[in-house]
Motif scaffolding. Structure first.
Motif, PDB file in Angstrom:
ATOM      1  N   MET A 157       6.579 -14.008  -4.597  1.00 19.86           N
ATOM      2  CA  MET A 157       7.874 -13.643  -5.164  1.00 19.86           C
ATOM      3  C   MET A 157       9.020 -14.112  -4.273  1.00 19.86           C
ATOM      4  O   MET A 157       8.849 -14.308  -3.062  1.00 19.86           O
ATOM      5  CB  MET A 157       7.968 -12.121  -5.341  1.00 19.86           C
ATOM      6  N   SER A 158      10.189 -14.271  -4.870  1.00 19.59           N
ATOM      7  CA  SER A 158      11.372 -14.601  -4.090  1.00 19.59           C
ATOM      8  C   SER A 158      11.701 -13.430  -3.175  1.00 19.59           C
ATOM      9  O   SER A 158      11.300 -12.282  -3.418  1.00 19.59           O
ATOM     10  CB  SER A 158      12.559 -14.881  -5.015  1.00 19.59           C
ATOM     11  N   ILE A 197       4.405  -5.200 -13.459  1.00 19.22           N
ATOM     12  CA  ILE A 197       4.032  -6.607 -13.648  1.00 19.22           C
ATOM     13  C   ILE A 197       4.688  -7.178 -14.908  1.00 19.22           C
ATOM     14  O   ILE A 197       4.963  -8.385 -14.980  1.00 19.22           O
ATOM     15  CB  ILE A 197       2.499  -6.806 -13.682  1.00 19.22           C
ATOM     16  N   ARG A 198       4.969  -6.313 -15.882  1.00 17.54           N
ATOM     17  CA  ARG A 198       5.709  -6.790 -17.060  1.00 17.54           C
ATOM     18  C   ARG A 198       7.141  -7.134 -16.671  1.00 17.54           C
ATOM     19  O   ARG A 198       7.696  -8.152 -17.125  1.00 17.54           O
ATOM     20  CB  ARG A 198       5.680  -5.732 -18.161  1.00 17.54           C
ATOM     21  N   PHE A 199       7.757  -6.269 -15.855  1.00 14.53           N
ATOM     22  CA  PHE A 199       9.099  -6.579 -15.359  1.00 14.53           C
ATOM     23  C   PHE A 199       9.090  -7.904 -14.601  1.00 14.53           C
ATOM     24  O   PHE A 199       9.982  -8.743 -14.789  1.00 14.53           O
ATOM     25  CB  PHE A 199       9.580  -5.472 -14.408  1.00 14.53           C
ATOM     26  N   GLY A 204      10.712 -13.659 -14.496  1.00 14.54           N
ATOM     27  CA  GLY A 204      10.309 -14.988 -14.062  1.00 14.54           C
ATOM     28  C   GLY A 204       9.641 -15.025 -12.702  1.00 14.54           C
ATOM     29  O   GLY A 204       9.450 -16.098 -12.129  1.00 14.54           O
ATOM     30  N   GLU A 205       9.254 -13.848 -12.176  1.00 15.02           N
ATOM     31  CA  GLU A 205       8.597 -13.792 -10.872  1.00 15.02           C
ATOM     32  C   GLU A 205       7.077 -13.903 -11.000  1.00 15.02           C
ATOM     33  O   GLU A 205       6.385 -14.081  -9.998  1.00 15.02           O
ATOM     34  CB  GLU A 205       8.965 -12.493 -10.141  1.00 15.02           C
ATOM     35  N   LEU A 206       6.563 -13.795 -12.210  1.00 10.64           N
ATOM     36  CA  LEU A 206       5.143 -14.009 -12.480  1.00 10.64           C
ATOM     37  C   LEU A 206       5.015 -14.969 -13.646  1.00 10.64           C
ATOM     38  O   LEU A 206       5.718 -14.822 -14.651  1.00 10.64           O
ATOM     39  CB  LEU A 206       4.438 -12.695 -12.845  1.00 10.64           C
ATOM     40  N   HIS A 211       0.356 -13.065 -15.004  1.00  9.31           N
ATOM     41  CA  HIS A 211       0.484 -11.770 -15.668  1.00  9.31           C
ATOM     42  C   HIS A 211      -0.782 -11.428 -16.435  1.00  9.31           C
ATOM     43  O   HIS A 211      -1.275 -10.296 -16.390  1.00  9.31           O
ATOM     44  CB  HIS A 211       1.686 -11.763 -16.618  1.00  9.31           C
ATOM     45  N   ARG A 212      -1.334 -12.401 -17.144  1.00  8.07           N
ATOM     46  CA  ARG A 212      -2.561 -12.151 -17.909  1.00  8.07           C
ATOM     47  C   ARG A 212      -3.716 -11.769 -16.979  1.00  8.07           C
ATOM     48  O   ARG A 212      -4.518 -10.887 -17.300  1.00  8.07           O
ATOM     49  CB  ARG A 212      -2.922 -13.388 -18.737  1.00  8.07           C
TER      50      ARG A 212
END
Length: 228
Positions: A157-158, A197-199, A204-206, A211-212
């Motif tokens: 992540m950033s 993880i949805r957030f 755009g971080e995942l 995500h899947r």
């Protein structure tokens, strides 16, 4: 009895070394102990164990620095950190440094046995199964695998997102791994992770693939608890 492998227990408290040594010895492992980080590093160089159990809080060289130095010479040796209730943030750091897992005090010996078996299985996968050990996926193992994948995901992540969303996700993952014996807390952590993880995906971080993958781990962990 043929020994299943060598374990090094590193703790400045001899009573802890004795307790863990007796338990693991009864399981068929050859167990040695070291009373500090420097002694542990010397033993690892002289007679490398298969697995290390390493206390975080020790005088002189603590467990974090010891783990860092182990990783410099033994990049794949499984290390299980021994933590106290006040070591949550430090435990997160050890996972980033490559610790296999964290064992909280007071000890859950059932969890310790499964963790040790899993560590030996990972080191000997190329040589075939470990004699006498049958590993079935459990809710504890599945939640640990999910927690590990979370830390891998947050490492990409950033800096801005990691400081907020990433840290919250890591804290939920660490709580998941440490409280796997408490169904209520496990369900709560799983729900938090699913939301976070949805957030992360929507921000755009995942990637969709990441995500899947994380969501599939969540689903497997929930099913192991009898949840849909």
């Amino acid at each position: 009895m043929d020994k299943r492998g060598k374990i090094l227990v590193v703790d400045d408290d001899q009573a802890i070394c004795d307790i863990l040594g007796e338990f693991l010895g009864e399981l068929g492992f050859e167990v040695k102990d070291a009373r500090g980080g420097l002694e542990a590093l010397a033993q690892i160089e002289r007679d490398p164990p298969d697995v290390v159990l390493l206390d975080i809080r020790m005088p002189g060289m603590d467990g974090v620095e010891t783990l860092r130095r182990i990783r410099q010479v033994k990049t794949t040796m499984p290390v299980l950190m021994i933590t106290g209730n006040d070591d949550v943030e430090t435990a997160k750091d050890t996972v980033r440094l490559g610790a296999f897992d964290c064992l909280a005090k007071p000890f859950d010996f059932g969890y310790l046995e499964r963790a040790v078996h899993k560590m030996f299985a990972s080191t000997r996968a190329a040589a075939g199964p470990v004699p006498g050990i049958v590993i079935e996926p459990s809710s504890r193992e599945l939640t640990y695998d999910l927690a590990l994948e979370v830390f891998r995901a947050t490492s990409g992540m950033s800096a801005r997102s990691h400081a907020g969303l990433g840290s919250a996700l890591e804290l939920a993952a660490l709580g998941l791994a440490q409280n796997a014996g408490d169904k209520g807390e496990t369900v709560r952590a799983l729900n938090q992770i699913r939301i976070f993880i949805r957030f992360a995906r929507d921000l755009g971080e995942l990637t969709d693939d990441a995500h899947r993958q994380l969501e599939s781990h969540v689903v497997r962990a929930r099913r192991s608890l009898g949840l849909s």
